[in-house]
Design an enzyme around this catalytic site. Structure first.
Site, PDB file in Angstrom:
ATOM      1  N   GLU A   1      -0.816   4.309  -7.689  1.00 62.22           N
ATOM      2  CA  GLU A   1       0.460   4.662  -7.248  1.00 62.22           C
ATOM      3  C   GLU A   1       0.847   3.302  -7.759  1.00 62.22           C
ATOM      4  O   GLU A   1       0.465   2.238  -6.601  1.00 62.22           O
ATOM      5  CB  GLU A   1       1.291   4.842  -6.028  1.00 62.22           C
ATOM      6  CG  GLU A   1       2.737   4.402  -5.858  1.00 62.22           C
ATOM      7  CD  GLU A   1       2.727   4.828  -3.767  1.00 62.22           C
ATOM      8  OE1 GLU A   1       4.146   5.714  -3.871  1.00 62.22           O
ATOM      9  OE2 GLU A   1       1.899   4.913  -3.308  1.00 62.22           O
TER      10      GLU A   1
ATOM     11  N   GLY B   1      -4.706  -0.734   1.690  1.00 60.56           N
ATOM     12  CA  GLY B   1      -4.215   0.022   2.907  1.00 60.56           C
ATOM     13  C   GLY B   1      -5.075   1.652   2.583  1.00 60.56           C
ATOM     14  O   GLY B   1      -6.231   1.634   2.878  1.00 60.56           O
ATOM     15  N   ALA B   2      -3.963   2.651   2.598  1.00 63.69           N
ATOM     16  CA  ALA B   2      -4.328   4.247   2.182  1.00 63.69           C
ATOM     17  C   ALA B   2      -3.424   4.357   0.619  1.00 63.69           C
ATOM     18  O   ALA B   2      -2.408   3.953   1.157  1.00 63.69           O
ATOM     19  CB  ALA B   2      -4.240   4.677   3.891  1.00 63.69           C
TER      20      ALA B   2
ATOM     21  N   GLU C   1      -2.321   8.418  -0.378  1.00 62.07           N
ATOM     22  CA  GLU C   1      -1.762   9.979   0.295  1.00 62.07           C
ATOM     23  C   GLU C   1      -2.159  10.833  -1.249  1.00 62.07           C
ATOM     24  O   GLU C   1      -1.898  11.738  -0.979  1.00 62.07           O
ATOM     25  CB  GLU C   1      -0.857  10.372   0.308  1.00 62.07           C
ATOM     26  CG  GLU C   1       0.731   9.807  -0.089  1.00 62.07           C
ATOM     27  CD  GLU C   1       1.284   7.997  -0.844  1.00 62.07           C
ATOM     28  OE1 GLU C   1       2.409   8.562  -1.664  1.00 62.07           O
ATOM     29  OE2 GLU C   1       0.537   7.489  -0.493  1.00 62.07           O
ATOM     30  N   ASN C   2      -3.341  10.643  -1.576  1.00 64.23           N
ATOM     31  CA  ASN C   2      -3.626  11.873  -2.816  1.00 64.23           C
ATOM     32  C   ASN C   2      -3.733  12.969  -2.074  1.00 64.23           C
ATOM     33  O   ASN C   2      -4.590  13.066  -1.064  1.00 64.23           O
ATOM     34  CB  ASN C   2      -5.348  11.227  -3.464  1.00 64.23           C
ATOM     35  CG  ASN C   2      -5.280   9.675  -4.204  1.00 64.23           C
ATOM     36  OD1 ASN C   2      -4.347   9.520  -4.393  1.00 64.23           O
ATOM     37  ND2 ASN C   2      -5.699   9.131  -3.190  1.00 64.23           N
TER      38      ASN C   2
ATOM     39  N   HIS D   1       0.473   9.277   8.864  1.00 63.45           N
ATOM     40  CA  HIS D   1       1.439   8.655   7.893  1.00 63.45           C
ATOM     41  C   HIS D   1       1.065   8.871   6.172  1.00 63.45           C
ATOM     42  O   HIS D   1       1.669   9.855   5.311  1.00 63.45           O
ATOM     43  CB  HIS D   1       1.365   7.006   7.474  1.00 63.45           C
ATOM     44  CG  HIS D   1       2.428   6.428   6.631  1.00 63.45           C
ATOM     45  ND1 HIS D   1       3.740   6.377   6.279  1.00 63.45           N
ATOM     46  CD2 HIS D   1       1.857   6.326   5.221  1.00 63.45           C
ATOM     47  CE1 HIS D   1       3.962   5.474   5.324  1.00 63.45           C
ATOM     48  NE2 HIS D   1       2.934   5.925   4.479  1.00 63.45           N
ATOM     49  N   GLU D   2      -0.368   8.862   6.112  1.00 66.01           N
ATOM     50  CA  GLU D   2      -0.745   9.744   4.831  1.00 66.01           C
ATOM     51  C   GLU D   2      -0.754  10.718   4.727  1.00 66.01           C
ATOM     52  O   GLU D   2      -0.452  11.977   3.716  1.00 66.01           O
ATOM     53  CB  GLU D   2      -2.267   8.805   4.448  1.00 66.01           C
ATOM     54  CG  GLU D   2      -2.374   7.440   3.905  1.00 66.01           C
ATOM     55  CD  GLU D   2      -1.387   6.819   3.556  1.00 66.01           C
ATOM     56  OE1 GLU D   2      -0.337   7.746   2.589  1.00 66.01           O
ATOM     57  OE2 GLU D   2      -0.912   5.897   3.835  1.00 66.01           O
TER      58      GLU D   2
ATOM     59  N   HIS E   1       2.540  12.647   4.021  1.00 67.31           N
ATOM     60  CA  HIS E   1       2.705  12.100   2.037  1.00 67.31           C
ATOM     61  C   HIS E   1       2.531  14.085   1.559  1.00 67.31           C
ATOM     62  O   HIS E   1       2.918  13.861   0.891  1.00 67.31           O
ATOM     63  CB  HIS E   1       2.026  11.182   1.386  1.00 67.31           C
ATOM     64  CG  HIS E   1       2.938  10.090   1.972  1.00 67.31           C
ATOM     65  ND1 HIS E   1       3.920   9.605   1.525  1.00 67.31           N
ATOM     66  CD2 HIS E   1       2.493   8.679   2.325  1.00 67.31           C
ATOM     67  CE1 HIS E   1       4.347   8.287   1.723  1.00 67.31           C
ATOM     68  NE2 HIS E   1       3.591   8.217   2.495  1.00 67.31           N
TER      69      HIS E   1
ATOM     70  N   GLU F   1       7.986   6.703   1.929  1.00 62.68           N
ATOM     71  CA  GLU F   1       7.571   5.842   2.584  1.00 62.68           C
ATOM     72  C   GLU F   1       7.873   5.432   3.615  1.00 62.68           C
ATOM     73  O   GLU F   1       7.340   5.262   5.268  1.00 62.68           O
ATOM     74  CB  GLU F   1       7.839   3.773   2.017  1.00 62.68           C
ATOM     75  CG  GLU F   1       6.342   3.866   0.540  1.00 62.68           C
ATOM     76  CD  GLU F   1       5.546   4.973   0.952  1.00 62.68           C
ATOM     77  OE1 GLU F   1       4.872   4.837   1.865  1.00 62.68           O
ATOM     78  OE2 GLU F   1       4.992   4.992   0.271  1.00 62.68           O
TER      79      GLU F   1
END
Length: 816
Positions: free
Chosen positions: A131, A267-268, A270-271, A301-302, A305, A324
């Site tokens: 991203e 961070g992380a 969201e794949n 959160h991820e 997504h 987001e």
């Protein structure tokens, strides 16, 4: 600061033109990682099947790196035309097959791909994160969110490595020429930015939970920490999947769901089906409640997504805020509804929401929905407005239409747009139809205007004002009325209000000692109650019955500090009164962080020792409470000043390496650096990155030579990983009490920002934001403003500088 040799930033107009011209059917991507075991070359071959709506037209494919060969419909292309990350394509046919072989040698900068070597055991790991437009650095693709396609991956890797991608592997074969070939199941239709390839000799844990095969992966040296945290990670993952599947009426459609913890990631990401995390959240000592809550919130959160972003994707990056903000909102919603973290809204308010209020009152503010002319500008929107204000505004939307209707709207939205692209208008139409409300005006006022409304109570009149002088937004909120009793504040009224215009009459408001505007924190607004209520709020906030309202009291006081309406001393009084008795751990830890900021950053230098001593007294009194002991001791480690404080810390630090390092940082900041003790602790600490903690001790020393030594580690050696390690390092380096020494380093920071070149957008943003000074002088403010105004400054850097100038201006005002 812009690099003329860097890839061109895709514009919205270019993306719209390309999306109108072509449709992608599928990618078949072969990646060879075997050279990464000893070298730096990522090899890829990308075969793209796509159609063209106007045969004979031309376009370009995105690819960054060395293009080895390219064929379109079996005709070789001239790769010398490849420039600025783009390979022009000759006139297209109705049906097309493009095959591009490429090599990416930049695998050490963290720009979409990162190869890392574990310092402890020298094992090599590789991760990817694409991203907003990083996929083009890994293979040729049409790298924009509205050109979704099926992806088929085949990955060659060293024999001792495992490979993790979006979907399960179909087969793993030994290769005749060495290594193994991993062939993965096809993905559903996905945007290019949510596909992934991670590889290395991972330690894997897997459990079957709630109908899903859940996988956790980390590097071998962190195995003990993953195994310690695995039960909670599996539990929250199971709870989250069940919550979202029910709320959205859309089951997660594949059995496998993996989470991969990797080094040096900010961070992380969201794949789809394979979330990639910073492994710094595998805390090296048992985590506090706030650290566990952070992990749970990021996990949710991820996961959110998977539906909002992956299943249904924005058409262009102007709706990145929606991706987001929705994921952040949904994470807290799920945490409060489905996990042990029931005080999640209070934690959000005391932490991230206050950062959004601060940003929204300064020059870095912008509407939540912002024009994004090109991808570079998209990354500038990854800020507190996008995430935290956006989250709060969606929380307000749910209050405005009711949770039941909000859920029904979401279900319609996901059902109508699954595996496609959608816009904000599509979402608002679905929620509006479900609730029977026209949300056009709501959308415009909340999302297309910057700034925070102020709600003020005058007698029985609620006044609303907007900072731009326009019509205030509609607010759905509650006003709680409380009376003082020997046992504390007791609620005697709960008035639900929906404002309209500047004036709302509150005829049913009872007589009370405190009228708490925005009770429950349902809307995003600065609130100012009447003078009598304010005095009650500041003096008796600790006795409010609900954690979220105690957090609201603290947040109101902090907002008034930022705007110069309350002194730092008054705010610290309120904070310490709450913290002396607060039982919700979700309020205690962020509250302690605020108190520490007030005492050492927002206070005149001469008052810092006295105010830190007051904070220390509160945390010493809480250190005997098991639920709050870790948070109290860690705060004491930043504020200790007496022999008794250090005796308590030293005793508690036996076997607690994190606390031992924090205590050592405090001693070093007071001029009591012991090199031998630092070396001894580094040798005892099993953390493979204990050397980073040693850097932090050196960074805290009030000595220019020590600052210079560790400065190189951050800016040039890349030995300070992104994310929490970089933030912790910066906290050690920037000691506000060392003001005279730190001012010169604040200017050195601007030197580094001016010299940034060739950095990826995320890497540049990390450096700008993580190492932001906490003290400065007027010359720094002027220079930083000039740099922010320069045309050559990239948007993500400009935004960070504007925020820094505004924050530090307020800090200097508060100190004087």
């Amino acid at each position: 600061m812009t690099d003329p040799s860097s890839p061109a930033s895709l514009t919205e107009e270019e993306a719209r033109t390309r999306a109108a011209l072509i449709e992608i059917e599928r990618y078949d991507i072969s990646v060879d990682l075997r050279q990464l075991l000893e070298g730096e070359r990522w090899l890829a071959s990308s075969s793209v099947s796509f159609t063209c709506r106007r045969p004979g037209a031309t376009t370009f494919v995105d690819v960054v790196g060395e293009v080895v060969s390219a064929r379109l419909n079996d005709v070789e292309l001239d790769v010398s035309s490849h420039a600025a990350g783009r390979l022009p394509l000759p006139p297209l046919e109705a049906d097309n097959t493009l095959v591009v072989s490429s090599v990416q040698a930049d695998t050490g900068s963290g720009n979409a791909i990162l190869r890392t070597v574990d310092p402890q055991d020298k094992l090599v790991y590789v991760w990817s994160s694409f991203e907003p437009d990083g996929a083009k650095r890994a293979w040729a693709c049409f790298d924009q969110p509205d050109l979704k396609a099926v992806h088929g991956f085949q990955v060659s890797a060293p024999a001792e490595w495992s490979v993790v991608s979006n979907c399960p592997p179909e087969v793993v074969l030994d290769r005749d020429d060495g290594g193994r070939l991993w062939v993965f199941e096809d993905t559903p239709r996905l945007s290019t930015y949510v596909v992934v390839v991670n590889a290395g000799p991972f330690h894997e844990l897997r459990e079957q939970r709630g109908g899903h095969s859940l996988g956790l992966h980390c590097r071998q040296s962190l195995r003990p920490y993953l195994e310690r945290d695995a039960e909670e990670l599996f539990r929250v993952t199971e709870q989250g999947l069940a919550f979202f599947e029910e709320r959205f009426a859309q089951p997660f459609p594949q059995e496998r769901f993996d989470q991969v913890f990797v080094p040096d990631m900010g961070g992380a990401m969201e794949n789809w089906g394979c979330v990639t995390w910073s492994d710094s959240v595998l805390w090296r000592t048992p985590p506090t409640y706030a650290q566990r809550q952070l992990v749970a919130t990021v996990l949710l959160h991820e996961m959110a997504h998977m539906w909002f972003g992956d299943l249904v994707t924005m058409r262009w990056w102007d709706d990145i805020w929606l991706n987001e903000a929705f994921a952040s909102f949904a994470a807290t919603w799920a945490a409060v509804s489905a996990t042990e973290y029931a005080d999640g809204w209070a934690s959000f308010l005391t932490g991230r929401q206050l950062s959004a209020y601060l940003m929204d009152m300064g020059p870095a503010s912008h509407p939540i929905r912002n024009p994004v002319p090109d991808v570079d500008h998209a990354m500038a929107s990854f800020d507190h407005i996008t995430y935290a204000k956006g989250q709060a505004v969606l929380h307000q939307l749910m209050a405005y239409v009711t949770e039941e209707r909000f859920v029904e709207g979401l279900r319609r939205y996901f059902a109508g747009h699954a595996w496609g692209n959608a816009t904000l208008a599509d979402l608002m139409r679905a929620i509006g139809d479900a609730s029977g409300r026209d949300l056009a005006a709501w959308t415009e006022s909340w999302l297309d205007r910057a700034g925070t409304d102020t709600l003020s109570l005058v007698g029985t009149t609620l006044l609303a004002s907007s900072p731009d002088g326009g019509e205030p937004r509609r607010h759905a909120l509650r006003i709680g009325s409380y009376t003082r009793t020997p046992a504390g504040l007791e609620q005697i009224g709960d008035l639900r209000v929906e404002t309209a215009g500047t004036t709302t009459q509150l005829l049913d408001l009872p007589v009370a000692d405190l009228h708490l505007l925005n009770d429950g924190d349902l809307t995003f607004a600065s609130v100012r109650t009447d003078e009598s209520s304010l005095q009650t709020l500041l003096a008796h906030a600790a006795s409010l019955p609900e954690p979220v309202n105690r957090a609201l009291a603290v947040g109101t006081a902090w907002d008034m500090l930022l705007k110069g309406e309350l002194s730092t001393g008054d705010v610290l009084d309120c904070l310490l009164n709450v913290l002396a008795s607060e039982q919700s751990p979700g309020v205690v830890e962020p509250g302690l962080a605020l108190a520490l900021q007030a005492a050492e950053q927002w206070s005149p230098t001469v008052l810092i020792p006295r105010r830190l001593a007051r904070l220390a007294a509160v945390v010493v009194a809480r250190a005997d409470e098991p639920e709050h002991r870790h948070a109290a001791l860690r705060t004491l480690a930043w504020s200790a000043s007496t022999p008794e404080h250090f005796e308590l810390l030293d005793a508690a630090a036996e076997g607690d390496f994190d606390l031992a390092w924090r205590t050592m940082v405090r001693r070093a900041s007071l001029g009591r650096y012991d090199e031998g003790a630092v070396q001894a602790l580094a040798e005892q600490d099993p953390n493979p990155e204990a050397y980073l903690r040693a850097y932090g001790v050196v960074a805290a020393r009030p000595v220019a030579e020590a600052k210079a030594e560790v400065w190189e580690h951050f800016w040039r050696d890349r030995t300070i990983p992104a994310g929490p390690p970089a933030q912790e390092f910066a906290k050690c380096f920037w000691r506000p009490v060392q003001h005279e020494l730190m001012v010169s380093w604040a200017h050195r920071y601007l030197d580094e920002i001016e010299a940034l070149s060739g950095e990826g957008l995320l890497a540049a943003g990390t450096k700008v934001r993580a190492m932001q000074p906490t003290t400065c002088d007027q010359a720094w403010l002027d220079r930083a403003q000039d740099l922010a105004d320069a045309e050559s400054t990239i948007p993500i850097v400009r935004s960070g500088l504007l925020q820094a100038v505004d924050t530090l201006t307020r800090v200097l005002d508060a100190r004087t």
